[in-house]
Design a protein around this motif. Structure first.
Motif, PDB file in Angstrom:
ATOM      1  N   PRO A 103      -2.877  -5.790   8.475  1.00 16.60           N
ATOM      2  CA  PRO A 103      -2.736  -5.282   7.106  1.00 16.60           C
ATOM      3  C   PRO A 103      -3.047  -6.343   6.046  1.00 16.60           C
ATOM      4  O   PRO A 103      -2.755  -7.528   6.228  1.00 16.60           O
ATOM      5  CB  PRO A 103      -1.258  -4.867   7.031  1.00 16.60           C
ATOM      6  CG  PRO A 103      -0.799  -4.761   8.452  1.00 16.60           C
ATOM      7  CD  PRO A 103      -1.596  -5.778   9.200  1.00 16.60           C
ATOM      8  N   PHE A 104      -3.599  -5.880   4.948  1.00 16.17           N
ATOM      9  CA  PHE A 104      -3.764  -6.696   3.745  1.00 16.17           C
ATOM     10  C   PHE A 104      -2.862  -6.113   2.668  1.00 16.17           C
ATOM     11  O   PHE A 104      -2.819  -4.892   2.480  1.00 16.17           O
ATOM     12  CB  PHE A 104      -5.211  -6.677   3.260  1.00 16.17           C
ATOM     13  CG  PHE A 104      -5.390  -7.250   1.874  1.00 16.17           C
ATOM     14  CD1 PHE A 104      -5.343  -8.628   1.672  1.00 16.17           C
ATOM     15  CD2 PHE A 104      -5.582  -6.425   0.769  1.00 16.17           C
ATOM     16  CE1 PHE A 104      -5.488  -9.158   0.405  1.00 16.17           C
ATOM     17  CE2 PHE A 104      -5.730  -6.951  -0.508  1.00 16.17           C
ATOM     18  CZ  PHE A 104      -5.681  -8.325  -0.682  1.00 16.17           C
ATOM     19  N   THR A 105      -2.141  -6.984   1.950  1.00  9.81           N
ATOM     20  CA  THR A 105      -1.235  -6.535   0.890  1.00  9.81           C
ATOM     21  C   THR A 105      -1.756  -7.024  -0.456  1.00  9.81           C
ATOM     22  O   THR A 105      -1.864  -8.240  -0.680  1.00  9.81           O
ATOM     23  CB  THR A 105       0.192  -7.071   1.113  1.00  9.81           C
ATOM     24  OG1 THR A 105       0.558  -6.926   2.476  1.00  9.81           O
ATOM     25  CG2 THR A 105       1.174  -6.327   0.232  1.00  9.81           C
ATOM     26  N   THR A 123     -10.588   0.299   5.255  1.00 11.86           N
ATOM     27  CA  THR A 123      -9.333   0.909   5.721  1.00 11.86           C
ATOM     28  C   THR A 123      -8.289   0.829   4.611  1.00 11.86           C
ATOM     29  O   THR A 123      -8.392  -0.009   3.706  1.00 11.86           O
ATOM     30  CB  THR A 123      -8.788   0.185   6.970  1.00 11.86           C
ATOM     31  OG1 THR A 123      -8.531  -1.192   6.642  1.00 11.86           O
ATOM     32  CG2 THR A 123      -9.790   0.253   8.117  1.00 11.86           C
ATOM     33  N   PRO A 124      -7.257   1.674   4.668  1.00 18.69           N
ATOM     34  CA  PRO A 124      -6.189   1.592   3.658  1.00 18.69           C
ATOM     35  C   PRO A 124      -5.474   0.247   3.716  1.00 18.69           C
ATOM     36  O   PRO A 124      -5.376  -0.382   4.774  1.00 18.69           O
ATOM     37  CB  PRO A 124      -5.242   2.727   4.066  1.00 18.69           C
ATOM     38  CG  PRO A 124      -6.086   3.679   4.848  1.00 18.69           C
ATOM     39  CD  PRO A 124      -7.076   2.812   5.584  1.00 18.69           C
ATOM     40  N   PHE A 125      -4.986  -0.188   2.569  1.00 16.02           N
ATOM     41  CA  PHE A 125      -4.250  -1.449   2.481  1.00 16.02           C
ATOM     42  C   PHE A 125      -2.874  -1.167   1.903  1.00 16.02           C
ATOM     43  O   PHE A 125      -2.551  -0.043   1.521  1.00 16.02           O
ATOM     44  CB  PHE A 125      -5.021  -2.459   1.614  1.00 16.02           C
ATOM     45  CG  PHE A 125      -5.387  -1.944   0.241  1.00 16.02           C
ATOM     46  CD1 PHE A 125      -4.576  -2.199  -0.863  1.00 16.02           C
ATOM     47  CD2 PHE A 125      -6.541  -1.191   0.048  1.00 16.02           C
ATOM     48  CE1 PHE A 125      -4.907  -1.722  -2.115  1.00 16.02           C
ATOM     49  CE2 PHE A 125      -6.891  -0.700  -1.215  1.00 16.02           C
ATOM     50  CZ  PHE A 125      -6.066  -0.966  -2.289  1.00 16.02           C
ATOM     51  N   TRP A 126      -2.035  -2.194   1.871  1.00 14.96           N
ATOM     52  CA  TRP A 126      -0.693  -2.075   1.306  1.00 14.96           C
ATOM     53  C   TRP A 126      -0.709  -2.606  -0.128  1.00 14.96           C
ATOM     54  O   TRP A 126      -1.532  -3.453  -0.486  1.00 14.96           O
ATOM     55  CB  TRP A 126       0.313  -2.858   2.144  1.00 14.96           C
ATOM     56  CG  TRP A 126       0.450  -2.377   3.549  1.00 14.96           C
ATOM     57  CD1 TRP A 126      -0.133  -1.259   4.100  1.00 14.96           C
ATOM     58  CD2 TRP A 126       1.220  -2.979   4.590  1.00 14.96           C
ATOM     59  NE1 TRP A 126       0.220  -1.136   5.416  1.00 14.96           N
ATOM     60  CE2 TRP A 126       1.054  -2.172   5.753  1.00 14.96           C
ATOM     61  CE3 TRP A 126       2.028  -4.121   4.663  1.00 14.96           C
ATOM     62  CZ2 TRP A 126       1.663  -2.482   6.959  1.00 14.96           C
ATOM     63  CZ3 TRP A 126       2.648  -4.425   5.871  1.00 14.96           C
ATOM     64  CH2 TRP A 126       2.465  -3.613   7.003  1.00 14.96           C
ATOM     65  N   PHE A 127       0.218  -2.121  -0.929  1.00 20.01           N
ATOM     66  CA  PHE A 127       0.282  -2.564  -2.324  1.00 20.01           C
ATOM     67  C   PHE A 127       1.663  -3.100  -2.639  1.00 20.01           C
ATOM     68  O   PHE A 127       2.679  -2.486  -2.279  1.00 20.01           O
ATOM     69  CB  PHE A 127      -0.058  -1.421  -3.285  1.00 20.01           C
ATOM     70  CG  PHE A 127      -0.071  -1.856  -4.733  1.00 20.01           C
ATOM     71  CD1 PHE A 127      -1.015  -2.760  -5.195  1.00 20.01           C
ATOM     72  CD2 PHE A 127       0.889  -1.385  -5.624  1.00 20.01           C
ATOM     73  CE1 PHE A 127      -1.014  -3.185  -6.508  1.00 20.01           C
ATOM     74  CE2 PHE A 127       0.889  -1.803  -6.942  1.00 20.01           C
ATOM     75  CZ  PHE A 127      -0.066  -2.710  -7.389  1.00 20.01           C
ATOM     76  N   GLN A 128       1.702  -4.245  -3.317  1.00 19.30           N
ATOM     77  CA  GLN A 128       2.968  -4.894  -3.704  1.00 19.30           C
ATOM     78  C   GLN A 128       3.224  -4.673  -5.183  1.00 19.30           C
ATOM     79  O   GLN A 128       2.318  -4.791  -6.016  1.00 19.30           O
ATOM     80  CB  GLN A 128       2.898  -6.388  -3.391  1.00 19.30           C
ATOM     81  CG  GLN A 128       4.078  -7.204  -3.896  1.00 19.30           C
ATOM     82  CD  GLN A 128       3.882  -7.707  -5.335  1.00 19.30           C
ATOM     83  OE1 GLN A 128       2.754  -7.838  -5.809  1.00 19.30           O
ATOM     84  NE2 GLN A 128       4.978  -7.967  -6.016  1.00 19.30           N
TER      85      GLN A 128
END
Length: 389
Positions: A103-105, A123-128
């Protein structure tokens, strides 16, 4: 190009190719930097148990994070201003992470926007996100993350008030950066970086500028940001964000067992044991020392992840063996990004993966899921024998 065998090799190239103010931004902690140093140094106190005469074929590093399959127990942590370490840095890091299967955030305070990264990442990534006083902004950026198909929301809990980082003040790292004569001279010695920044349109905080009333350029951003971090953040506000998001929910910045239990009560899918890379409360425990008590506190109620001080695959193994479901790297991938762009992020991940694989084998294990305290030699005083409060 020199032979690159470890993260420190990438760090040396990064130091040569990145302006000093941005290098110092990444390579610093708050106040005396005690916690910043402890994050890395405390890993060296843990020893590994070598085991022999075991079948080491068919080794498996694959695992999962909040239900998502990952190639190894590592994610890229959210790092503010990544796009100033390398032009279009967030896009390059996201692509490298996607290709590697981790994962990339993306940070709220990124240079490339949610939409920029969504358009470029396969691909979908994570959000902070930070809890901010401007709830309209929080609501809007959550909806932008949803529209971009981000697969998890990471809420940072330990930045209600900004810790002082001496190097940033001395370097004039503001928004926009102070273009002092020393800064200009230093930037002139980094032609690859300078040319790349001139060629990209992404040179501001694109998640914020143009999305907040009265914040149209960098000159307005600092004043807005300084008054937005919410000192009144409490668990009711955390659950409000959780309900607004409605998807996979991660809480970052937990360093105390009591807070870990409350994070579990708040419905987190995972908590990240973190001291913000030693950039907030100087004098706090390192993440690896805080990890065991938090694992004991929450049991299997919530996944426990960890960041802080990870520079090798051995560090990843130690964290997982101490009870972390997975880990995050920040500075380690930033070193690679600043050194070699997307290829450097890939190289950092390859280094960590190879070290993790070989170390796991030499500890006598074939599957990352079988790691535990039996693989370690931990000093009896590692967690600290503190006086009662």
């Amino acid at each position: 190009m020199p032979v690159i065998t470890c993260i420190d090799d990438l760090k040396r190239i990064y130091a040569r190719r990145t302006p000093k103010m941005f290098y110092d931004y990444a390579e610093s902690g708050s106040y005396t930097e005690q916690t910043f140093r402890d994050n890395t140094n405390d890993f060296s106190r843990i020893r590994l148990r070598q085991r022999v005469a075991r079948d080491l074929s068919g080794r498996v590093l694959e695992t999962s994070m909040i239900g998502q399959k990952v190639s190894m127990p590592v994610a890229l942590a959210p790092v503010g201003s990544t796009g100033m370490q390398c032009p279009d840095g967030e896009i390059k890091a996201a692509r490298a992470a996607a290709a590697f299967g981790v994962p990339f955030t993306l940070s709220t305070m990124s240079i490339c926007s949610i939409e920029d990264v969504a358009a470029a990442s396969p691909t979908p990534f994570w959000f902070q996100i930070y809890a901010m006083r401007d709830e309209d902004f929080v609501d809007a950026i959550i909806e932008r993350a949803r529209a971009a198909k981000c697969s998890a929301l990471v809420v940072t809990l330990d930045l209600q008030i900004l810790g002082q980082r001496h190097k940033d003040l001395k370097n004039g790292l503001t928004s926009p950066p102070k273009l002092t004569l020393p800064n200009l001279i230093n930037m002139a010695t980094k032609p690859r970086w300078a040319l790349g920044m001139l060629q990209t349109p992404r040179r501001s905080f694109r998640n914020v500028i143009g999305h907040v009333k009265g914040v149209k350029d960098l000159s307005n951003l600092t004043a807005w940001a300084n008054e937005q971090f919410d000192p009144k953040l409490d668990w009711s506000k955390v659950t409000r964000i959780r309900d607004q998001w409605g998807g996979k929910f991660i809480l970052k910045g937990v360093l105390d067992p009591d807070d870990a239990r409350m994070a579990a009560d708040a419905g987190a899918d995972a908590i990240i044991v973190s001291n913000h890379g030693g950039r907030q409360l100087d004098g706090a425990l390192s993440s690896i020392r805080a990890l065991p008590s938090i694992v004991r506190a929450v049991g299997d109620r919530v996944e426990v992840h960890m960041d802080g001080g990870i520079r090798t695959g051995q560090d990843v193994l130690k964290a997982v063996a101490m009870g972390a479901k997975s880990t995050y790297i920040g500075r380690s991938f930033i070193y690679g990004l600043g050194a070699m762009g997307q290829a450097g992020v890939t190289k950092a991940l390859e280094i960590i993966q190879k070290e993790l694989d070989i170390t796991m084998a030499l500890c006598g294990e074939r599957n990352i899921k079988d790691l535990g305290r039996h693989n370690l030699l931990v000093p009896k005083d590692f967690e600290g024998d503190w006086a009662d409060q």
